[in-house]
Write an enzyme that holds these catalytic residues in place. Structure first.
Site, PDB file in Angstrom:
ATOM      1  CG  HIS B  57      -1.757  -1.162   1.412  1.00  0.00           C
ATOM      2  ND1 HIS B  57      -2.651  -1.568   0.448  1.00  0.00           N
ATOM      3  CD2 HIS B  57      -1.858  -2.051   2.426  1.00  0.00           C
ATOM      4  CE1 HIS B  57      -3.268  -2.667   0.882  1.00  0.00           C
ATOM      5  NE2 HIS B  57      -2.793  -2.983   2.066  1.00  0.00           N
ATOM      6  CG  HIS B 219      -6.201  -5.796   0.734  1.00  0.00           C
ATOM      7  ND1 HIS B 219      -7.089  -4.925   1.301  1.00  0.00           N
ATOM      8  CD2 HIS B 219      -5.117  -5.823   1.558  1.00  0.00           C
ATOM      9  CE1 HIS B 219      -6.578  -4.467   2.439  1.00  0.00           C
ATOM     10  NE2 HIS B 219      -5.390  -4.984   2.606  1.00  0.00           N
TER      11      HIS B 219
END
Ligand SMILES: Nc1ncnc2c1ncn2[C@@H]1O[C@H](COP(=O)(O)OP(=O)(O)O)[C@@H](O)[C@H]1O
Ligand SMILES: Nc1ncnc2c1ncn2[C@@H]1O[C@H](COP(=O)(O)OP(=O)(O)O)[C@@H](O)[C@H]1O
Ligand SMILES: [Mg+2]
Ligand SMILES: [Mg+2]
Ligand SMILES: [Mg+2]
Ligand SMILES: [Mg+2]
Lengths: 205, 331, 331, 205
Positions: B57, B219
């Site tokens: 991320h 994700h």
């Protein structure tokens, strides 16, 4: 049968083998309805567990479960790490300091593990998580005179049943109705967990 | 799979090394962990603010470590929540005696692992509080499920809670301010291209040339709906409408906006999105006090964007504007 | 082609609107042009620093407009040099009476268009000087050709010339300092995935899953060589060796380093690259005073990275560390 | 023939048509060895030129060239904008205020344009740029009694010859030896420029 720490280690090594063998399959399932790491996570955990087994021997099942719990908690990560880890931790408490466990005592330990999973994950039956394997399986088999073939088949069927479920917990829940039609990855690894247990029982019992 | 990497198993470790090597005056690693903390951690008497999650991320979360934002960040394996022991290490490394706030994104794994770490810390006498960010309106908000995901809105929590902590607020106060942000920030994302988890080696899903996913998380998962590719205007409208439906924004309100890229979105496209979003916000009579455009909460090399809207009050406005000196966010 | 956009023909205009809408306190557009300048332009008595080029390199160049860096930036069509009239508008908008320095990347089109603009400005009595950045060692340096391209090393020129101008240096001095940067900065890039010019609608070249291009520029063009995909370590070594061959870096020298992403490269990969590069630099006994990791000079959604090395002296070191307050680069 | 401003406008409109027709082809050529925008750039320029023609009429060729020069410089961008623009600008000076141009005078204007391109771009023959069409073509045809068919064929051949050249100027130079095997995009647009001129001469001459 009577389960020594060595028998349990044998089981968990078989579990590790099965995880490695089905690693890509578990990851594929998780790519469909999760984030595509379940096989990777579990493989990392059982690899570390095998290292532990190479380095240490355990006098009691409880001691073994506790050490494995620490490895799972510290190495798997994600949702499955705390779940399998907490289960093992409670299995250790249940097994206590006994040198061996009867089938009944082992199933009791697994029930304690099941409760830990329910408490940690706050999921109930039907929400498309590993709970859908653990709970009904351990409801059906109470440990007196276990038919291990039936036990193994039941684990497989419970896993398969998650396919048609609409996920309410875990990442698959974000997909809503799109989660239907895919087997839950954590249920798939849990089925391997119980099937290798049954295999060990049949082999050594 | 095409990535600039060496060994798949070392990717998180090498990334953290590369991050600390780039910013040696600002960051340090806690030895033997995947934790990155402020160079001056622990800051005596200040509430420590810790966040983290799976890797992939970036710049979240290590990029937000620094004065006025996070004290520490824990990096898990790619898209995998870090384990409790790692989180515990972070808590210990940033505790300056005033307690530690954990900013958790609402994923079952993250919540469980951070909670277990909090229990470990409490057992050692460190006060720990937590907040769980659940800004993603793509997901149904239901008490029967684990609820909504935490996505890019989390950056606002980091910023504002971090500034409050820097301002000397107590652990309870910082937690309360963070809760205020969480209640007032909503986000929604979409994607044009999937991404590939390094250890998996293949993309999480496939999209045709004329398809996109709406309601994507961070994700690499598919979104809540697959639709035909649409112009930026329509995409912005879809994202805004869903957020608005939930927040019921009123004309005259002050808000902050974030247009967040998912990892492979050129800044050109994010600015085009902002042009379109700014139009929509104007039509609704909303006053945009701050706009943040860039890649802040990504999903490896996923292409796409998310829109986040934060409703402001005096406290949030002040702490959003306050100084922050981190490697990825400076004010 | 999958992009967050509306009308292909309006993409540059909408991008500039979105940029200014996001940063209304920092930037303004010169009406009817594709020029973005500092909100407080022209700054009286300060040398104006102007750069620009085709669009598609965001945050270059508008992202570097602000105190301590550029006074103005001109955006051409995607990958197409802006026209002289636009450059002339930028010069007029930033001239504070001390003259204007044009920072041009060495492409035939840019050089010609900026030169013509300079002639127009001189004709109106504005002093204009120019520097041409040619940091790309992938391209042969030959007096028989138009020479090397300007790529990511240009950011160092913006930063240092901008700081010198902010420090009150004269046009001649700022030009000389910029020339010093140009002589001492070398870069080289590589790519894993091509990009698509919006108006062209299809990628500039095709790469197989196991191929990469070495020596790529920033206009979506193929590189100077196509090779098999390699680990980050080997890629970093190739880039470094080629730069080193040209610069002949010596043990003990102070340098600044930039690992620049080409538009679609996750920060995770850039940090992995930096981990690897830092190792190589250490082996050569080089002292890295500053490392910049991120997407600064991009090529739409191309995946890949470039390495830039700047040899420092006291002046460059000072101005590199000086304050800069732009939307994409803050110090 | 005798070229009025209207004849020249007719030629340049045909040039515009051809650019539009070959836009993708020019862009493709530029994708191979440049940055993939040449067709787009030229199309933008001639579209704007057509708008100009719709709005204004011109008394002399010189006036027309000058107006077109401003459009090319202000709208094409890249390398080709200043090159075509500077050429047109010098053609305007060469044409002066005359109401019509003879073939010879037009060719002289083009020669002035050629020199402007050489000066702006600093390229020589053989370096794989539009110079490889402009220079040899205007060397061969000096304007007295032009065979327009031969003129057109020569432009085409010169364009084709750039294929085997190793680029030394412009973006293609960055590719080194990899530039060999592809026609230079600016030479391709230049061939269209001269071929539409020849077509107009044949049609109206
Ligand atoms: N709340 C929960 N209770 C029980 N099991 C859960 C819960 N959430 C997720 N799981 C199980 O965890 C599995 C996913 O594990 P994994 O992919 O390793 O972690 P993550 O979801 O964090 O990526 C799911 O397939 C499901 O069986
Ligand atoms: N130095 C030069 N002299 C003459 N012509 C040049 C020169 N550099 C480039 N060109 C011409 O310009 C063409 C490219 O134009 P275009 O693609 O529109 O601009 P850019 O190269 O800036 O993208 C080349 O094909 C070549 O014919
Ligand atoms: Mg998972
Ligand atoms: Mg995960
Ligand atoms: Mg161009
Ligand atoms: Mg071109």
């Amino acid at each position: 049968m009577t389960w020594t720490a060595e028998d349990i280690q044998h089981w968990l090594k078989q579990f590790a083998d099965q995880i490695h063998e089905h690693k890509d399959e578990l990851t594929d399932l998780d790519q469909k309805i999760g984030d595509g790491d379940h096989g990777i996570n579990m493989a990392r955990g059982v690899k570390e567990m095998n290292k532990l087994f190479d380095e240490k021997t355990f006098a009691t099942p409880g001691e073994l479960f506790k050490a494995v719990a620490m490895v799972y908690i510290g190495k798997i990560g994600g949702a499955s790490g705390p779940l399998y880890g907490s289960a093992m931790m409670k299995m250790a408490s249940s097994a206590g300091t006994q040198e061996t466990l009867s089938d009944k005592e082992l199933i009791d330990a697994l029930k304690a593990g099941k409760t830990a999973i329910e408490q940690r994950g706050k999921a109930s039956v039907g929400e498309k998580t590993m709970v859908d394997v653990w709970v009904p399986l351990l409801q059906k088999f109470d440990g007196s005179d276990v038919d291990w073939n039936a036990f193994s088949d039941e684990a497989d069927e419970l896993k398969a049943k998650t396919k048609e479920m609409h996920a309410k917990k875990g990442r698959a829940a974000y997909l809503g109705a799109r989660s239907v039609g895919h087997i839950d990855p954590g249920s798939a690894s849990s089925a391997l967990f119980f099937q290798t247990l049954a295999a060990t029982a049949r082999e050594r019992g | 799979m095409k990535k600039l990497m060496n060994d798949v198993d070392q990717i998180v470790d090498e990334m953290l090394n590369g991050m600390v090597a780039a910013h040696p005056q600002a960051l340090k690693r806690v030895d033997g962990t995947t934790v990155v903390v402020r160079k001056d951690a622990p800051v005596n008497g200040k509430v420590g603010v810790v966040s983290g999650g799976g890797s992939g991320h970036e710049p979240a979360h290590g990029g937000f470590v620094g004065k006025g934002m996070l004290d520490g960040a824990i990096a898990g394996e790619v898209f995998t929540s870090p384990t409790p022991d790692q989180v515990f290490e972070a808590i210990k490394a940033v505790d300056g005696g005033a307690g530690v706030l954990l900013v958790i994104k609402n994923y079952t794994g993250d919540v469980m692992n951070f909670e277990m770490a909090g229990e470990m810390a409490e057992a050692e006498g460190i006060s720990v509080k937590q907040v769980v960010v659940n800004d993603d309106v793509a997901v149904e908000d239901s008490s029967f499920t684990s609820g909504r995901r935490g996505i890019a809105g989390t950056i606002f929590v980091h910023k504002i809670a971090g500034a409050a902590a820097e301002d000397g607020k107590s652990l309870d106060e910082v937690q309360q301010i963070a809760e205020g942000v969480i209640k007032n920030v909503k986000s929604m994302g979409m994607s044009l291209h999937p991404c590939t988890v390094p250890a998996a080696g293949k993309p999480g899903f496939e999209l045709d040339d004329n398809e996109m996913e709406i309601g994507t998380g961070i994700h690499g998962e598919p979104g809540t709906e697959r639709t035909a590719l649409k112009p930026a205007k329509e995409i912005a409208q879809i994202l805004f409408d869903k957020i608005h439906e939930d927040m019921k924004l009123e004309s005259g309100e002050e808000i902050a906006v974030m247009i967040n890229g998912l990892g492979a979105t050129p800044l050109m496209e994010l600015y085009v999105m902002n042009h379109t979003v700014a139009d929509i916000l104007k039509q609704h009579g909303l006053h945009v006090t701050e706009t943040i455009v860039g890649e802040y909460m990504t999903s490896l090399e996923m292409a796409g964007a998310s829109l986040s809207i934060l409703r402001l009050d005096e406290t949030r406005k002040k702490y959003l504007a306050a100084e922050a000196d981190t490697t990825a966010f400076k004010r």
